[in-house]
Design an enzyme around this catalytic site. Sequence first.
Site, PDB file in Angstrom:
ATOM      1  N   ASP A 122     -36.314 -68.341 -16.314  1.00 44.72           N
ATOM      2  CA  ASP A 122     -35.171 -67.946 -15.493  1.00 44.72           C
ATOM      3  C   ASP A 122     -34.885 -68.948 -14.382  1.00 44.72           C
ATOM      4  O   ASP A 122     -33.828 -68.889 -13.746  1.00 44.72           O
ATOM      5  CB  ASP A 122     -35.416 -66.562 -14.857  1.00 44.72           C
ATOM      6  CG  ASP A 122     -35.471 -65.454 -15.893  1.00 44.72           C
ATOM      7  OD1 ASP A 122     -34.729 -65.555 -16.887  1.00 44.72           O
ATOM      8  OD2 ASP A 122     -36.250 -64.506 -15.721  1.00 44.72           O
ATOM      9  N   ASP A 176     -37.348 -63.198 -13.197  1.00 45.85           N
ATOM     10  CA  ASP A 176     -38.752 -63.289 -12.772  1.00 45.85           C
ATOM     11  C   ASP A 176     -39.564 -64.295 -13.567  1.00 45.85           C
ATOM     12  O   ASP A 176     -40.658 -64.657 -13.156  1.00 45.85           O
ATOM     13  CB  ASP A 176     -39.423 -61.911 -12.887  1.00 45.85           C
ATOM     14  CG  ASP A 176     -39.671 -61.521 -14.336  1.00 45.85           C
ATOM     15  OD1 ASP A 176     -40.760 -61.023 -14.637  1.00 45.85           O
ATOM     16  OD2 ASP A 176     -38.763 -61.712 -15.175  1.00 45.85           O
ATOM     17  N   ASP A 215     -31.894 -60.609 -15.658  1.00 45.46           N
ATOM     18  CA  ASP A 215     -32.802 -60.687 -16.791  1.00 45.46           C
ATOM     19  C   ASP A 215     -33.248 -59.251 -17.095  1.00 45.46           C
ATOM     20  O   ASP A 215     -33.070 -58.355 -16.278  1.00 45.46           O
ATOM     21  CB  ASP A 215     -33.992 -61.578 -16.405  1.00 45.46           C
ATOM     22  CG  ASP A 215     -35.025 -61.663 -17.504  1.00 45.46           C
ATOM     23  OD1 ASP A 215     -34.633 -61.806 -18.672  1.00 45.46           O
ATOM     24  OD2 ASP A 215     -36.223 -61.566 -17.201  1.00 45.46           O
TER      25      ASP A 215
END
Length: 666
Positions: A564, A560, A369
């Site tokens: 996700d 995080d 990410d």
Amino acid sequence: MKVSNIHKDCCANEETNAKAAMQHSNAAHHHTADAHSDDDGHDHGAEEPAGWLSHWPLLTALGVVVVMMVLEYGFHINFNTLVQLIIFVPAYLLAGYNVLNLAFRKALRLDFFNEFFLMSVATIGAFAIGSYSEGVAVMVFYSIGEWFQDTAVSNAKRSIKALLDIRPDAVDVIREGKIHRVAPAGVAIDEVIQIKPGEKVALDGELLSDKATFNTAALTGESRPDTKKKGEQVLAGMINLNQLSSVQVKAAFKDSKLSKILEMVQDATARKSQTQLFISRFAKIYTPIVFLLAVLVVALPYFFIADYVFKDWLYRGLVFLVISCPCALVVSIPLGYFGGIGLASKNGILFKGSNFLDVMTKVNAVVMDKTGTLTRGVFEVQKVVSNGFDEKELVMLASAIESKSTHPIAQAVVSYAGDVPSGVTIENVEEVAGHGLKGTINGKAVLAGNTKLLKKFSIAYDHKIDAEADTIVVLAVDGKYAGYLTIADEIKADAKQAIADMHRLNIETVMLSGDKQSVVDKVARLLGIDKAFGNLLPEDKVAKVTALKKQGKHLAFVGDGVNDAPVVALADAGIAMGGLGSDATIETADIVIQNDQPSKIVTAIKIGKLTRSIVWQNIALAMGVKLIVLILGAGGVATLWEAVIADVGVALLAILNAVRIQQMKL
């Protein structure tokens, strides 16, 4: 010692219980941290390592062996059979009582293929053919090996627990203007606690003092002090370094990040690697085969050798039994994985099971990410552009609706605008997943998010804003485009080096983000990431990860945010940034990086490879030496002395090799 002393599962409970009985009755061995039950139904919890004096039966037997060897080989004094029996039988019982007891109890349940029965048969056989000193020596050195093995296991488990189990027993809480010393579990959310200099923080919360400096090494592995400012998050396990500080509690004791980490560590011991599972299955097949081969070593020569002497071939069969004991394998391998988990903890990385150490050795693609993983996730508003709308009111509306979100971008908007003025009514705020927020502010319908949000509600906007390089928050009021705010994030200091290190390991790097493509491309270009995809909804990220897996990639996903969590669960190894990460992602992840540093991804891979290397070194060492001595024993070259020294020696070497993992520097 069996694997079950370290990792309990339904298949190994009986072995664990039997072993526990041996440890308890001799006070010479150490229990695992979890309570378990002996065969006789008595429960025994964790015990502190016993001192040398508690091992007096074993040490006495060792002394007898040493003295008799000195008399026999140093002074050439030989005793008759009766005297030898009077001396050696008590020594044998002192050293082997627990082994014999366990072998007998297991034999009553028709369980003959275990190390206790193997050693009992070998040593009683030695007495039967008159090799008294060797019979005692085999039992003594086997028991000493068990002692060292159990101590190593106990120390490994205790060292991992000590890395994290740093929760204080009491905390100072302010109630009605007075300070009360109470247990952390008795403190309610929003109460204020005080932490003295040098004291550990007991609960997660928000700093009320202007600033304070903390040692965060126990949580993150970083020795550098971390200075927090008023309003910033303080976590249980940190140590206050310089001044009396006040913290407002934001999570119950059982919900603190440290408490969850401790639960994860306990759960980690239950998850075995494929290598451990293979060795467990191998030992169950290996031991009966060895018994059969030992019988054949004794019996087969009778049919082929003219001057067959039963006593000589029985001796060879006993040597075969002693050297075949699988202790070195079944102890050193899980101990090696324990060492890997301990080394990772020292570096601020939590593996939730030894199986994930193996998984990281196979990773050839790392998917990440952007926000909070490669960038700091600390945003600041750069500019405000209105479209026929009062700029101050635009900022107020943006702040009002974003105040209902915990997203870092939302927090940046609120921080820029300041507190929402009193009298502003905020109603019906809803999150539109992957798009933004909608709600009613002072009776006006407000949308705040990315351009996909405006497209979803068919609201026309100036498409020139699509070229903005920074992240933007677009606003619409009562169905009309009202303007936007640009927000910039900062790339983490070690992100570029982390990507370069992954490339050196021939690992493909991919970035997936919900941010717009221009922002994603800019970050990817700066960091040297192989592939970057923007404008992704949570389900789009899942699709991308699924596509990579279909290509045969062994991938780790690092994220995080709450969005996700699905891809973290889908990846071969899900990695969460534990400092700023959401609880959902941390709980879903297989590996947690406590200090949010991307460079720790490479560290986790290196630890996995190092652990696997040492485990296979131990397998090769144990199997190689045993095979050589088995052949020598069957050929009549190796004696019981050599067999027991080889068995115990290999076990201790393998254990020392496994233990050294925790002392290594990466």
